[in-house]
Design a protein around this motif. Structure first.
Motif, mmCIF file in Angstrom:
data_model
loop_
_atom_site.group_PDB
_atom_site.id
_atom_site.type_symbol
_atom_site.label_atom_id
_atom_site.label_comp_id
_atom_site.label_asym_id
_atom_site.label_seq_id
_atom_site.Cartn_x
_atom_site.Cartn_y
_atom_site.Cartn_z
ATOM 1 N N SER A 1 74.694 54.540 73.099
ATOM 2 C CA SER A 1 75.772 55.638 73.462
ATOM 3 C C SER A 1 76.076 55.806 72.059
ATOM 4 N N ARG A 2 76.025 57.589 72.184
ATOM 5 C CA ARG A 2 77.524 57.951 71.004
ATOM 6 C C ARG A 2 78.631 56.771 71.206
ATOM 7 N N LEU A 3 79.314 56.087 70.289
ATOM 8 C CA LEU A 3 80.421 56.118 70.692
ATOM 9 C C LEU A 3 82.165 57.373 70.124
ATOM 10 N N PRO A 4 82.716 57.354 71.268
ATOM 11 C CA PRO A 4 83.267 59.357 71.236
ATOM 12 C C PRO A 4 84.367 59.077 70.152
ATOM 13 N N GLU A 5 84.359 58.238 68.925
ATOM 14 C CA GLU A 5 85.260 57.653 68.004
ATOM 15 C C GLU A 5 84.850 56.823 67.295
ATOM 16 N N ALA B 1 76.724 52.488 70.258
ATOM 17 C CA ALA B 1 76.575 51.110 71.502
ATOM 18 C C ALA B 1 75.039 51.156 71.780
ATOM 19 N N LEU B 2 74.661 49.750 71.427
ATOM 20 C CA LEU B 2 74.199 49.207 71.628
ATOM 21 C C LEU B 2 74.159 47.650 72.531
ATOM 22 N N THR B 3 73.129 47.547 74.025
ATOM 23 C CA THR B 3 73.606 46.513 74.361
ATOM 24 C C THR B 3 72.525 46.003 74.764
ATOM 25 N N LEU B 4 71.911 44.523 74.194
ATOM 26 C CA LEU B 4 70.448 44.400 74.511
ATOM 27 C C LEU B 4 70.671 42.833 74.784
ATOM 28 N N GLU B 5 69.397 42.488 75.920
ATOM 29 C CA GLU B 5 69.276 41.593 76.260
ATOM 30 C C GLU B 5 68.171 40.306 75.459
ATOM 31 N N GLU B 6 68.197 40.522 74.383
ATOM 32 C CA GLU B 6 66.516 39.988 73.433
ATOM 33 C C GLU B 6 67.406 40.564 72.385
ATOM 34 N N GLY B 7 67.161 39.421 71.168
ATOM 35 C CA GLY B 7 68.243 39.265 69.979
ATOM 36 C C GLY B 7 66.461 38.632 69.151
#
Length: 194
Positions: free
Chosen positions: A109-113, A136-142
Motif C-alpha cells: 500500500s501507499r503510505l499516506p504521508e 509499505a510492503l509486508t512480506l513473509e519471505e526474504g
C-alpha cells in the motif's frame, strides 16, 4: 545460559555481521554498535538498506525466524521513484517473478504521508522532475534484495529501503545505531510468532 534478545536500528552503509568483510574492509559492522557478546543477527539487511534487526543467542528461535518454511511478517517502508499505479500495487500483492522465482503474495500500500524517519546519510538522489512515493510492503519471505527487485519488476525502482517491523516489533523509539533489549512481554510475543 540466559537468552538475550536485542532490537537494533541498522544505519545505512553498515554490514549485517560482526566480522569485517574482505569485500568491504572499511565498512562498519554490527561490532561498532553492539557491545553484547555471542548474539547473532536473525536474517540480514543489505548494506544499502536500513532498519530493524533482531539479534539473539537463542539458536532455536533464530532458526525458526530465519527458515523460509516458518514465514513471519516483516514490514518495509520503501521510497520508490515515481508514483506507482494501483495495477503495480496489485502485481506486488499477487507476487511477481524475479530471477525465475515467483514471490509469495504480500501486502502493499501507499503510505499516506512520508514516514517519520531521520534523514539518510548520504541522502538519496533527488530529481526535481521525478516524484517519489513511500510504500509499505509486508512480506513473509526474504530472499536476497527481494524488495528492491520486486519494485523494479513493476517499474518503480527503490531509492530507500527501511525495515520498519518484524511481526509487531518496530523501530519506534530507536534512532539509527541504537539498540535495546526486548521486554519480557515482547519476548513472549516473539516466541509466539515463531
Amino acid at each position: 545460559m540466559a537468552y538475550q534478545y536485542l532490537l537494533f536500528y541498522k544505519p545505512y552503509n553498515v554490514l549485517s555481521q560482526f566480522s569485517e568483510s574482505g569485500d568491504a574492509p572499511t565498512a562498519l559492522t554490527l561490532k561498532a554498535f553492539i557491545p553484547v557478546a555471542a548474539v547473532y543477527p536473525v536474517g540480514r539487511l543489505d548494506r544499502d538498506s536500513e532498519g530493524l534487526m533482531l539479534l539473539t543467542n537463542d539458536g532455536r528461535l533464530q532458526h525458526r525466524l530465519s527458515d523460509p518454511r516458518y514465514g513471519h511478517p516483516r514490514t518495509y517502508w520503501v521510497q520508490v521513484e515515481g508514483e506507482p499505479t494501483e495495477a503495480a500495487l496489485g502485481q506486488l500483492r499477487q507476487g511477481v517473478t524475479i530471477r525465475g522465482y515467483r514471490t509469495r503474495p504480500c501486502k502493499a500500500s501507499r503510505l499516506p504521508e512520508d514516514p517519520p524517519l531521520p534523514p539518510r546519510h548520504p541522502p538519496i538522489r533527488y530529481r526535481q522532475s521525478i516524484p517519489t512515493t513511500w510504500l509499505a510492503l509486508t512480506l513473509e519471505e526474504g530472499k536476497n534484495r527481494q524488495v528492491r527487485r520486486m519494485t523494479a519488476a513493476v517499474g518503480y525502482p527503490t531509492l530507500r529501503l527501511v525495515r520498519w517491523a518484524i511481526g509487531d516489533l518496530t523501530l519506534e523509539d530507536l534512532q539509527p545505531g541504537q539498540w535495546r533489549s526486548l521486554t519480557p512481554d515482547e519476548q513472549r510475543r516473539l516466541r509466539a510468532m515463531a
